[in-house]
Design a protein around this motif. Structure first.
Motif, PDB file in Angstrom:
ATOM      1  N   VAL A  52     -17.570  31.529  19.878  1.00 50.56           N
ATOM      2  CA  VAL A  52     -19.009  31.652  20.148  1.00 50.56           C
ATOM      3  C   VAL A  52     -19.436  33.121  20.237  1.00 50.56           C
ATOM      4  O   VAL A  52     -20.571  33.412  20.611  1.00 50.56           O
ATOM      5  N   TYR A  53     -18.513  34.039  19.921  1.00 49.01           N
ATOM      6  CA  TYR A  53     -18.861  35.447  19.835  1.00 49.01           C
ATOM      7  C   TYR A  53     -19.442  35.746  18.452  1.00 49.01           C
ATOM      8  O   TYR A  53     -19.635  34.854  17.625  1.00 49.01           O
ATOM      9  N   VAL A  54     -19.692  37.020  18.188  1.00 46.01           N
ATOM     10  CA  VAL A  54     -20.357  37.433  16.958  1.00 46.01           C
ATOM     11  C   VAL A  54     -19.460  38.409  16.201  1.00 46.01           C
ATOM     12  O   VAL A  54     -18.917  39.348  16.797  1.00 46.01           O
ATOM     13  N   ASP A  55     -19.318  38.178  14.900  1.00 50.45           N
ATOM     14  CA  ASP A  55     -18.611  39.117  14.030  1.00 50.45           C
ATOM     15  C   ASP A  55     -19.607  40.132  13.473  1.00 50.45           C
ATOM     16  O   ASP A  55     -20.627  39.745  12.899  1.00 50.45           O
ATOM     17  N   ASP A  56     -19.310  41.442  13.674  1.00 46.44           N
ATOM     18  CA  ASP A  56     -20.197  42.438  13.088  1.00 46.44           C
ATOM     19  C   ASP A  56     -19.627  42.913  11.747  1.00 46.44           C
ATOM     20  O   ASP A  56     -18.468  42.643  11.421  1.00 46.44           O
TER      21      ASP A  56
END
Length: 285
Positions: A35-39
């Motif tokens: 549920v994190y974000v890939d930059d």
């Protein structure tokens, strides 16, 4: 009295000491990362988003990978069940040293590293391997049969790897079939097929379900055989998760893929047990 009630939990301490740090914590970390974000720079940014799950469950590319993996898992489980039942029956009816030798044959592939087994299959079924040399020498084919790095070769390796996990639960269940039940079925006019379907199969059903669950879960998470014996034209989930995490540095997306397959395995195991309780309540796991 309190000490006696607490004593069984003490026996679970060694297993818990292994499962919690090496199994539960990595799963929780993977679920958190999902549920994190890939930059764009390959960094995993804290946050909360369901976009990774939305992409995994809506993108045709990832859906095809899930479909391929489910098809391979179900196909492997079905083939292992059909192949394993007769052998498990022979093992269950054997006695003395004969049973020991047959069980040793089942255990032996488990003792050998999966890498060594894959290399053995490569030597046997490669384009210039023993099988193709024999086929060409006998004039049964004009060109080598392509098996390695094909779906057929991958399925061959998967069935070989997970067949013992199907046979062993079946042997345990089939050993519960008493000879008196077989004689009673014969005395009542049942032939071999009727005895098999009406006596042996219901009793051995828990072993069959347990074997299917083990094989299904194993294939869903298998990485070695799809990479070494499979083809990129038919991708499976474990290599795809590894590729997303290491090559694309998409840790959040790979976490969502891994968490989804864990949920699928848990759902399949639960569903199999519920179906077993419904259709065969006398044989519930």
């Amino acid at each position: 009295m309190r000490l006696r009630s607490f004593l069984p939990w003490l026996w679970l301490t060694p297993a818990g000491a292994l499962l919690i740090p090496f199994f539960l914590i990595p799963i929780l970390v993977t679920a958190r990362n999902s549920v994190y974000v890939d930059d764009p720079f390959g960094q995993l940014l804290p946050g909360f988003t369901l976009a990774n799950y939305a992409k995994v469950l809506s993108d045709p590319y990832y859906l095809s990978i899930f479909g391929n993996t489910l098809a391979a898992a179900l196909g492997t489980a079905a083939v292992a069940l059909v192949v394993g039942y007769p052998f498990a029956w022979i093992v269950a009816r054997a006695s003395g040293s004969s049973r020991g030798i047959l069980l040793w044959i089942v255990y032996l592939p488990i003792y050998v590293s999966v890498i060594m087994r894959v290399f053995g299959w490569m030597v046997f079924v490669a384009d210039s391997g023993m099988l193709n040399k024999a086929l060409l020498g006998l004039g049964l084919t004009e060109a080598p049969v392509r098996i390695i790095n094909e779906v057929s070769g991958m399925m061959l390796g998967l069935v070989h790897r997970y067949l013992p996990l199907m046979i062993l639960p079946l042997v345990t269940s089939l050993r519960k079939v008493d000879d008196s039940l077989l004689r009673a079925s014969a005395n009542l006019g049942g032939d071999r097929s009727q005895t098999w379907w009406r006596v042996v199969m219901p009793i051995s059903l828990p072993g069959a379900v347990a074997g299917v669950q083990l094989v299904f879960a194993g294939v869903l998470s298998d990485y070695v055989i799809p990479v070494l014996m499979g083809t990129t034209r038919f991708q499976l989930l474990a290599p795809a998760v590894y590729y997303e995490a290491t090559t694309n540095a998409a840790w959040a997306l790979s976490g969502a893929m891994a968490t989804t397959v864990l949920a699928a395995v848990a759902a399949f195991l639960l569903l199999a047990n519920l179906v077993l309780r419904r259709v065969a309540p006398w044989a519930s796991l």
